[in-house]
Design a protein around this motif. Structure first.
Motif, PDB file in Angstrom:
ATOM      1  N   SER A  52      47.278 -16.057  80.385  1.00  0.00           N
ATOM      2  CA  SER A  52      48.580 -16.425  80.909  1.00  0.00           C
ATOM      3  C   SER A  52      48.975 -15.414  81.976  1.00  0.00           C
ATOM      4  N   VAL A  53      49.331 -15.918  83.152  1.00  0.00           N
ATOM      5  CA  VAL A  53      49.683 -15.018  84.245  1.00  0.00           C
ATOM      6  C   VAL A  53      50.899 -14.182  83.865  1.00  0.00           C
ATOM      7  N   GLY A  54      51.837 -14.766  83.176  1.00  0.00           N
ATOM      8  CA  GLY A  54      53.035 -14.030  82.818  1.00  0.00           C
ATOM      9  C   GLY A  54      52.950 -13.338  81.468  1.00  0.00           C
ATOM     10  N   GLY A  55      51.933 -13.677  80.662  1.00  0.00           N
ATOM     11  CA  GLY A  55      51.847 -13.127  79.316  1.00  0.00           C
ATOM     12  C   GLY A  55      51.313 -11.709  79.288  1.00  0.00           C
ATOM     13  N   ARG A  56      51.593 -11.035  78.200  1.00  0.00           N
ATOM     14  CA  ARG A  56      51.095  -9.676  78.023  1.00  0.00           C
ATOM     15  C   ARG A  56      49.749  -9.728  77.328  1.00  0.00           C
ATOM     16  N   VAL A  57      48.867  -8.823  77.679  1.00  0.00           N
ATOM     17  CA  VAL A  57      47.562  -8.752  77.038  1.00  0.00           C
ATOM     18  C   VAL A  57      47.655  -7.946  75.748  1.00  0.00           C
ATOM     19  N   LEU A  58      48.460  -6.896  75.772  1.00  0.00           N
ATOM     20  CA  LEU A  58      48.587  -6.044  74.593  1.00  0.00           C
ATOM     21  C   LEU A  58      49.971  -6.175  73.977  1.00  0.00           C
ATOM     22  N   ASP A  59      50.018  -6.140  72.681  1.00  0.00           N
ATOM     23  CA  ASP A  59      51.273  -6.049  71.956  1.00  0.00           C
ATOM     24  C   ASP A  59      50.990  -5.263  70.677  1.00  0.00           C
ATOM     25  N   GLN A  60      51.923  -5.223  69.745  1.00  0.00           N
ATOM     26  CA  GLN A  60      51.728  -4.404  68.547  1.00  0.00           C
ATOM     27  C   GLN A  60      50.552  -4.877  67.700  1.00  0.00           C
ATOM     28  N   TYR A  61      50.155  -6.156  67.828  1.00  0.00           N
ATOM     29  CA  TYR A  61      49.058  -6.681  67.024  1.00  0.00           C
ATOM     30  C   TYR A  61      47.710  -6.543  67.734  1.00  0.00           C
ATOM     31  N   SER A  63      46.893  -3.952  70.023  1.00  0.00           N
ATOM     32  CA  SER A  63      46.783  -2.656  70.681  1.00  0.00           C
ATOM     33  C   SER A  63      45.481  -1.938  70.371  1.00  0.00           C
ATOM     34  N   ALA A  64      44.655  -2.486  69.486  1.00  0.00           N
ATOM     35  CA  ALA A  64      43.396  -1.833  69.131  1.00  0.00           C
ATOM     36  C   ALA A  64      42.232  -2.257  70.028  1.00  0.00           C
ATOM     37  N   LEU A  65      42.487  -3.092  71.020  1.00  0.00           N
ATOM     38  CA  LEU A  65      41.410  -3.493  71.920  1.00  0.00           C
ATOM     39  C   LEU A  65      40.924  -2.280  72.706  1.00  0.00           C
ATOM     40  N   LYS A  66      39.610  -2.207  72.904  1.00  0.00           N
ATOM     41  CA  LYS A  66      39.043  -1.122  73.688  1.00  0.00           C
ATOM     42  C   LYS A  66      39.450  -1.303  75.151  1.00  0.00           C
ATOM     43  N   PRO A  67      39.589  -0.213  75.885  1.00  0.00           N
ATOM     44  CA  PRO A  67      40.013  -0.305  77.288  1.00  0.00           C
ATOM     45  C   PRO A  67      39.122  -1.204  78.136  1.00  0.00           C
ATOM     46  N   GLU A  68      37.803  -1.186  77.890  1.00  0.00           N
ATOM     47  CA  GLU A  68      36.914  -2.034  78.693  1.00  0.00           C
ATOM     48  C   GLU A  68      37.095  -3.517  78.378  1.00  0.00           C
ATOM     49  N   VAL A  69      37.510  -3.836  77.139  1.00  0.00           N
ATOM     50  CA  VAL A  69      37.777  -5.231  76.789  1.00  0.00           C
ATOM     51  C   VAL A  69      39.061  -5.702  77.477  1.00  0.00           C
ATOM     52  N   VAL A  70      40.082  -4.859  77.464  1.00  0.00           N
ATOM     53  CA  VAL A  70      41.334  -5.188  78.154  1.00  0.00           C
ATOM     54  C   VAL A  70      41.063  -5.382  79.639  1.00  0.00           C
ATOM     55  N   GLU A  71      40.261  -4.492  80.221  1.00  0.00           N
ATOM     56  CA  GLU A  71      39.924  -4.613  81.639  1.00  0.00           C
ATOM     57  C   GLU A  71      39.182  -5.918  81.903  1.00  0.00           C
ATOM     58  N   ALA A  72      38.249  -6.282  81.023  1.00  0.00           N
ATOM     59  CA  ALA A  72      37.503  -7.532  81.192  1.00  0.00           C
ATOM     60  C   ALA A  72      38.436  -8.739  81.115  1.00  0.00           C
ATOM     61  N   ILE A  73      39.398  -8.704  80.197  1.00  0.00           N
ATOM     62  CA  ILE A  73      40.345  -9.816  80.060  1.00  0.00           C
ATOM     63  C   ILE A  73      41.190  -9.950  81.320  1.00  0.00           C
ATOM     64  N   ILE A  74      41.704  -8.843  81.810  1.00  0.00           N
ATOM     65  CA  ILE A  74      42.566  -8.877  82.989  1.00  0.00           C
ATOM     66  C   ILE A  74      41.771  -9.302  84.219  1.00  0.00           C
ATOM     67  N   CYS A  75      40.559  -8.757  84.377  1.00  0.00           N
ATOM     68  CA  CYS A  75      39.731  -9.136  85.534  1.00  0.00           C
ATOM     69  C   CYS A  75      39.347 -10.608  85.486  1.00  0.00           C
ATOM     70  N   THR A  76      39.027 -11.105  84.283  1.00  0.00           N
ATOM     71  CA  THR A  76      38.680 -12.520  84.149  1.00  0.00           C
ATOM     72  C   THR A  76      39.870 -13.404  84.477  1.00  0.00           C
ATOM     73  N   ARG A  77      41.057 -13.006  84.013  1.00  0.00           N
ATOM     74  CA  ARG A  77      42.278 -13.765  84.331  1.00  0.00           C
ATOM     75  C   ARG A  77      42.506 -13.799  85.839  1.00  0.00           C
ATOM     76  N   ASP A  78      42.349 -12.640  86.483  1.00  0.00           N
ATOM     77  CA  ASP A  78      42.520 -12.575  87.927  1.00  0.00           C
ATOM     78  C   ASP A  78      41.498 -13.444  88.649  1.00  0.00           C
ATOM     79  N   TRP A  79      40.260 -13.429  88.148  1.00  0.00           N
ATOM     80  CA  TRP A  79      39.211 -14.238  88.771  1.00  0.00           C
ATOM     81  C   TRP A  79      39.511 -15.728  88.623  1.00  0.00           C
ATOM     82  N   ILE A  80      39.959 -16.143  87.426  1.00  0.00           N
ATOM     83  CA  ILE A  80      40.255 -17.564  87.183  1.00  0.00           C
ATOM     84  C   ILE A  80      41.409 -18.039  88.040  1.00  0.00           C
ATOM     85  N   PHE A  81      42.470 -17.230  88.131  1.00  0.00           N
ATOM     86  CA  PHE A  81      43.671 -17.656  88.846  1.00  0.00           C
ATOM     87  C   PHE A  81      43.681 -17.198  90.306  1.00  0.00           C
ATOM     88  N   GLY A  82      42.652 -16.491  90.741  1.00  0.00           N
ATOM     89  CA  GLY A  82      42.523 -16.124  92.136  1.00  0.00           C
ATOM     90  C   GLY A  82      43.479 -15.042  92.597  1.00  0.00           C
TER      91      GLY A  82
END
Length: 85
Positions: A52-61, A63-82
């Protein structure tokens, strides 16, 4: 060369990782891309939230994602939505 190959039957029980390992020398670049994509670890983050472009990737539930996983999620979102930023 890959696109000229005969199509595999969809009903065949195919282990995709074994397929790309067996064909890594025939389709070098594609097998590297498949390795990169198929090696992304599974996450409990709902796809709607992570892409979701407006949604948050991390929240209290989540927050245990590894930094590289968060980066992969954000980069993939950016790639999908251009998003170029």
């Amino acid at each position: 060369m890959y696109l000229d190959e005969p199509k595999l039957d969809r009903k065949t029980n195919l282990d995709i990782l074994d397929y790309w390992k067996a064909n890594q020398f025939r389709f070098r670049e594609l097998s590297i891309m498949a390795r990169d994509v198929l090696s992304i670890p599974k996450s409990t983050v709902a796809s709607e939230a992570s892409f979701s472009v407006g949604g948050r990737v991390l929240d209290q539930y989540r927050s245990a994602l590894k930094p590289e996983v968060v980066e992969a999620i954000i980069c993939t979102r950016d790639w999908i939505f251009g998003d170029g930023g």
